[in-house]
Design a protein around this motif. Structure first.
Motif, PDB file in Angstrom:
ATOM      1  N   VAL A   1       0.854  -1.237   0.080  1.00  0.00           N
ATOM      2  CA  VAL A   1      -0.085  -0.046  -0.036  1.00  0.00           C
ATOM      3  C   VAL A   1       0.981   1.124   0.041  1.00  0.00           C
ATOM      4  CG1 VAL A   1      -1.641   1.560   1.261  1.00  0.00           C
ATOM      5  CG2 VAL A   1      -1.998  -1.074   0.900  1.00  0.00           C
ATOM      6  N   ILE A   2       1.800   1.226   0.933  1.00  0.00           N
ATOM      7  CA  ILE A   2       2.790   2.482   0.927  1.00  0.00           C
ATOM      8  C   ILE A   2       3.431   2.584  -0.307  1.00  0.00           C
ATOM      9  CG2 ILE A   2       4.894   3.500   2.039  1.00  0.00           C
ATOM     10  CD1 ILE A   2       2.244   3.475   3.721  1.00  0.00           C
TER      11      ILE A   2
ATOM     12  N   LYS B   1       2.475   1.622  -3.462  1.00  0.00           N
ATOM     13  CA  LYS B   1       1.490   2.041  -4.337  1.00  0.00           C
ATOM     14  C   LYS B   1       1.073   3.676  -4.235  1.00  0.00           C
ATOM     15  CE  LYS B   1      -1.250   1.010  -7.526  1.00  0.00           C
ATOM     16  NZ  LYS B   1      -0.488   0.839  -9.077  1.00  0.00           N
ATOM     17  N   LYS B   2       1.287   4.298  -2.862  1.00  0.00           N
ATOM     18  CA  LYS B   2       0.888   5.458  -2.580  1.00  0.00           C
ATOM     19  C   LYS B   2       1.943   6.522  -2.929  1.00  0.00           C
ATOM     20  CE  LYS B   2      -2.980   4.618  -0.344  1.00  0.00           C
ATOM     21  NZ  LYS B   2      -4.441   4.888  -1.264  1.00  0.00           N
TER      22      LYS B   2
ATOM     23  N   LEU C   1      -2.558   6.266   8.246  1.00  0.00           N
ATOM     24  CA  LEU C   1      -3.000   4.955   7.812  1.00  0.00           C
ATOM     25  C   LEU C   1      -4.338   4.540   8.166  1.00  0.00           C
ATOM     26  CD1 LEU C   1       0.155   2.758   9.377  1.00  0.00           C
ATOM     27  CD2 LEU C   1      -0.488   3.794   7.080  1.00  0.00           C
TER      28      LEU C   1
ATOM     29  N   GLU D   1       0.195   9.905  -4.011  1.00  0.00           N
ATOM     30  CA  GLU D   1      -0.430  10.343  -2.731  1.00  0.00           C
ATOM     31  C   GLU D   1       0.114  10.541  -1.702  1.00  0.00           C
ATOM     32  OE1 GLU D   1      -4.236   7.896  -2.447  1.00  0.00           O
ATOM     33  OE2 GLU D   1      -3.534   6.926  -4.348  1.00  0.00           O
TER      34      GLU D   1
ATOM     35  N   LYS E   1      -6.738   6.497   7.334  1.00  0.00           N
ATOM     36  CA  LYS E   1      -7.363   7.124   6.047  1.00  0.00           C
ATOM     37  C   LYS E   1      -7.256   6.056   4.826  1.00  0.00           C
ATOM     38  CE  LYS E   1      -6.599  11.720   7.470  1.00  0.00           C
ATOM     39  NZ  LYS E   1      -8.173  12.107   7.719  1.00  0.00           N
ATOM     40  N   TYR E   2      -6.476   5.121   4.840  1.00  0.00           N
ATOM     41  CA  TYR E   2      -6.062   4.004   3.891  1.00  0.00           C
ATOM     42  C   TYR E   2      -6.956   2.773   4.269  1.00  0.00           C
ATOM     43  CZ  TYR E   2      -2.355   7.082   2.563  1.00  0.00           C
ATOM     44  OH  TYR E   2      -1.324   7.934   2.120  1.00  0.00           O
TER      45      TYR E   2
ATOM     46  N   GLU F   1      -7.532   0.309   2.555  1.00  0.00           N
ATOM     47  CA  GLU F   1      -7.193  -1.041   2.188  1.00  0.00           C
ATOM     48  C   GLU F   1      -5.903  -1.462   3.129  1.00  0.00           C
ATOM     49  OE1 GLU F   1      -4.976   2.530  -0.312  1.00  0.00           O
ATOM     50  OE2 GLU F   1      -6.646   2.023   0.938  1.00  0.00           O
ATOM     51  N   VAL F   2      -5.290  -1.016   4.136  1.00  0.00           N
ATOM     52  CA  VAL F   2      -4.518  -1.138   5.062  1.00  0.00           C
ATOM     53  C   VAL F   2      -5.245  -1.903   6.164  1.00  0.00           C
ATOM     54  CG1 VAL F   2      -2.804  -0.604   6.846  1.00  0.00           C
ATOM     55  CG2 VAL F   2      -3.014   0.658   4.710  1.00  0.00           C
TER      56      VAL F   2
END
Length: 192
Positions: free
Chosen positions: A29-30, A32-33, A181, A38, A183-184, A186-187
């Protein structure tokens, strides 16, 4: 949403979160951000990462050392030409509102203060604040956050206030890594 991240938050990520990321969900995720812009990494923060915690950040987030990945995704934002939105006002605030240690400030000559001011303006902290201001002005419709683990309290005898205290004055929203985190969606590290 755009998050400009500080070295302190990256260090917390690799020390306290990634060791529990057994399936690599958070890592991906990180990554990808960063790829999508992002999460923004300033060059000044990247330079700090080379010297903090025995390069722990760059070792754990190994994609940050992959030159092709960095170049292809334009990960590192250059700040060499970055100046405050209102330079005269910002420099005035630096002297009159952003000084944390007035006792130390009073002992400085004008020339010594100029040296300290120059050092601060070239620091990652100042670059984060100035870049945050710029992002907010250029993207009024977006949520912009400066992510840092610093607190507002001046507890380190530095001349200038810490990032959250300066940001509060400039109306730049700051959040910590755990708040980012959250706010994500997907985490999901499986903690319930």
């Amino acid at each position: 949403m755009i998050a400009v991240i500080d070295t302190s938050s990256l260090l917390s990520l690799v020390r306290y979160y990634l060791p529990f990321d057994k399936k690599g969900v958070l890592f991906e995720v990180i990554k990808k951000k960063f790829e999508t812009g992002e999460i923004i990494l300033l060059d000044a923060v990247y330079e700090e990462c080379k010297y903090v915690g025995q390069k722990a950040i760059l070792k754990k987030l190994d994609f940050l050392e992959n030159k092709n990945f960095l170049k292809e995704n334009k990960i590192i934002v250059k700040t060499e030409d970055l100046i405050p939105l209102a330079p005269a006002k910002f420099l005035n605030q630096l002297k009159n509102q952003f000084v944390a240690n007035t006792f130390q400030f009073c002992k400085l000559t004008e020339a010594e203060f100029e040296v300290k001011k120059k050092e601060f303006m070239e620091s990652a902290d100042a670059k984060l604040v100035m870049y945050g201001q710029r992002l907010i002005k250029e993207n009024p419709e977006k949520e912009i956050y400066l992510v840092t683990e610093e607190t507002s309290s001046a507890n380190d005898m530095k001349l200038f206030k810490k990032i959250p205290a300066i940001c509060e004055h400039l109306r730049i929203s700051t959040i910590t890594l755990p708040q980012l985190l959250e706010k994500y969606p997907e985490v999901d590290l499986g903690f319930e």
